[in-house]
Design an enzyme around this catalytic site. Structure first.
Site, short mmCIF file in Angstrom:
data_model
loop_
_atom_site.label_atom_id
_atom_site.label_comp_id
_atom_site.label_asym_id
_atom_site.label_seq_id
_atom_site.Cartn_x
_atom_site.Cartn_y
_atom_site.Cartn_z
N TYR A 285 1.18 -0.97 -0.04
CA TYR A 285 0.10 -0.25 0.04
C TYR A 285 0.75 1.19 -0.13
O TYR A 285 0.41 2.43 -0.61
CB TYR A 285 -0.80 0.00 1.02
N LYS B 164 3.42 -15.44 2.49
CA LYS B 164 3.95 -15.70 1.65
C LYS B 164 5.26 -15.94 1.00
O LYS B 164 5.90 -15.56 0.12
CB LYS B 164 2.90 -15.62 -0.03
N ASP C 187 -2.39 -18.39 0.90
CA ASP C 187 -3.87 -19.34 -0.25
C ASP C 187 -4.35 -20.23 0.77
O ASP C 187 -5.72 -20.34 0.81
CB ASP C 187 -2.37 -19.48 -1.54
N ASP D 134 -6.10 -7.36 4.27
CA ASP D 134 -7.10 -6.22 3.55
C ASP D 134 -8.49 -7.27 2.98
O ASP D 134 -9.52 -7.71 2.70
CB ASP D 134 -6.87 -5.85 2.27
N ASP E 14 -12.38 -8.88 4.46
CA ASP E 14 -13.38 -8.28 3.76
C ASP E 14 -14.04 -10.19 3.35
O ASP E 14 -15.09 -10.82 3.48
CB ASP E 14 -13.33 -8.20 2.56
C1 IPM Z 1 -10.61 -0.81 3.75
C2 IPM Z 1 -10.57 -0.59 2.63
C3 IPM Z 1 -9.46 0.54 1.98
C4 IPM Z 1 -8.68 -0.16 2.86
C5 IPM Z 1 -9.49 1.07 0.59
C6 IPM Z 1 -11.10 2.18 0.82
C7 IPM Z 1 -8.68 1.57 0.82
O1 IPM Z 1 -10.68 -1.56 1.69
O2 IPM Z 1 -10.26 -0.76 4.90
O3 IPM Z 1 -10.27 -2.32 3.93
O4 IPM Z 1 -7.88 -1.23 1.46
O5 IPM Z 1 -7.27 -0.70 2.83
MN MN Z 2 -10.41 -3.70 2.42
#
Ligand code: IPM
Ligand code: MN
Length: 351
Positions: free
Chosen positions: A142, A189, A221, A245, A249
């Protein structure tokens, strides 16, 4: 206790869910004799519209000068669909993380007894899941060097990690594991990436300082698979920015709704609390978004100031609202759906 909290409502449904977290926080403060001073500030697309940048200096001053930051959501489709936009709301988020030194992103995943069947995963696999993904937040790909060459036809992003960045995150991970299930999994990884090999080397060297913690190392993975196959196998996961990240999710699916999961981002001085979900622009202004992830983020805030009873009171009233069906449309299942603001009012009143 007197607390000054910067309030960044942000974009989309941000202001609506933030309002409910404020109601609930004020109610809990009143009940326990605390006093919160809220300091609203601009962040995200609303800040771009107002002053031309997503994380203005003034907002930074307010955040840096507060005891904590409560944050709603960021993102606006006007920018997503315009690849040539010069400034984007997300840049503000990354700038804020870096400027406030929010290096450790704490994203818990747990199940709610009354909602286990909302998850697309089988009850027996997920019931009782209680894990934390500790995502490194101010380094890695990032923030590494990036660019284009070959007349724009070649692009690169670099994953760079320094030992101190891994150490300070791993330290939090070990400390958290000690207070919980005493298991730490380093996710990387290392079979391919040099940066991951530095992660392993660093965490391995720290193991001797935490003899009570059982440490494992897994490839990202494989974890992507095991996380939904058997989430109960994990306690605390530490991982790099991009891996975290993606995995967080994925993990949110376990709880059945992204509208429920809170998070914190810990810095050296100020920490930030926010729901995991995004700005849900389709719902903005409709008073239908689920405010619980933001309310539970406020509970994490209280917990971090060692106000454990206050945090528990919030979690308990949230569970009560779920059990009694005082929920927004995403959880209503054909039964009566309450408005965002009605859920907030109910929570505040029932505290
Ligand atoms: C998160 C989001 C952010 C990230 C984006 C919006 C930049 O997806 O907080 O997980 O990738 O960190
Ligand atoms: Mn995210």
């Amino acid at each position: 206790m007197n607390l000054t909290i910067a309030l960044l409502a942000g974009d989309g449904i941000g202001p609506e869910v933030i309002d409910q977290a404020v109601k609930v926080s004020d109610a809990v403060s009143q009940k326990f004799g605390h006093n919160i001073t809220w300091k609203p500030a601009l962040m995200g697309a609303v800040a771009i519209d107002a002053v031309g940048e997503p994380y203005p200096d003034e907002t930074h001053e307010i955040c840096a000068g507060s005891d904590a930051v409560l944050f709603g959501a960021i993102g606006d489709p006007r920018f997503d669909n315009n690849p040539s936009a010069k400034v984007r709301p997300e840049q503000g988020l990354l700038k804020m993380r870096k400027a406030l030194g929010l290096f450790a992103n704490v994203r818990p995943t747990f199940t709610f007894p009354s909602l286990v069947d909302k998850s697309p995963l089988k009850r027996e696999r997920i019931e009782g899941t209680d894990l934390i993904i500790l995502r490194e937040l101010t380094g890695g790909v990032y923030f590494g060097e990036r660019g284009r060459h070959n007349e724009g036809n070649t692009a690169f992003d670099t994953m760079t990690y320094h030992r101190f960045e891994i150490e300070r995150l791993a330290k939090k991970g070990f400390e958290m594991a000690l207070k919980r299930g005493k298991k730490l999994c380093c996710v990387d990884k290392a079979n391919v990436l040099e940066a991951s090999r530095l992660w392993r080397e660093t965490v391995q060297a720290m193991e001797k300082d935490y003899p009570e913690v059982e440490v494992t190392y897994e490839f990202v993975d494989a974890v992507a698979m095991r996380l939904i196959q058997w989430p109960k196998g994990y306690d605390v996961i530490i991982t790099a920015n991009l891996f975290g990240d993606i995995l967080t999710d994925e993990a949110s699916v376990i709880s059945g709704s992204m509208g429920l999961m809170p998070s914190s981002s810990l810095g050296e001085s100020v920490s930030l609390y926010e729901p995991i979900h995004g700005s849900y622009p389709q719902a903005a202004g409709k008073d239908i978004a689920n405010p619980l992830a933001t309310v539970l983020s406020a509970a994490m805030l209280f917990e971090d100031f060692d106000l454990k009873d206050e945090a528990k009171a919030i979690r308990d009233v949230v569970n009560k609202s779920l059990a009694e069906g005082i929920v927004t449309e995403d959880l209503a299942n054909g039964a009566k759906a309450y408005k965002t603001s009605e859920v907030g009012d109910w929570l505040a009143k029932n505290l």
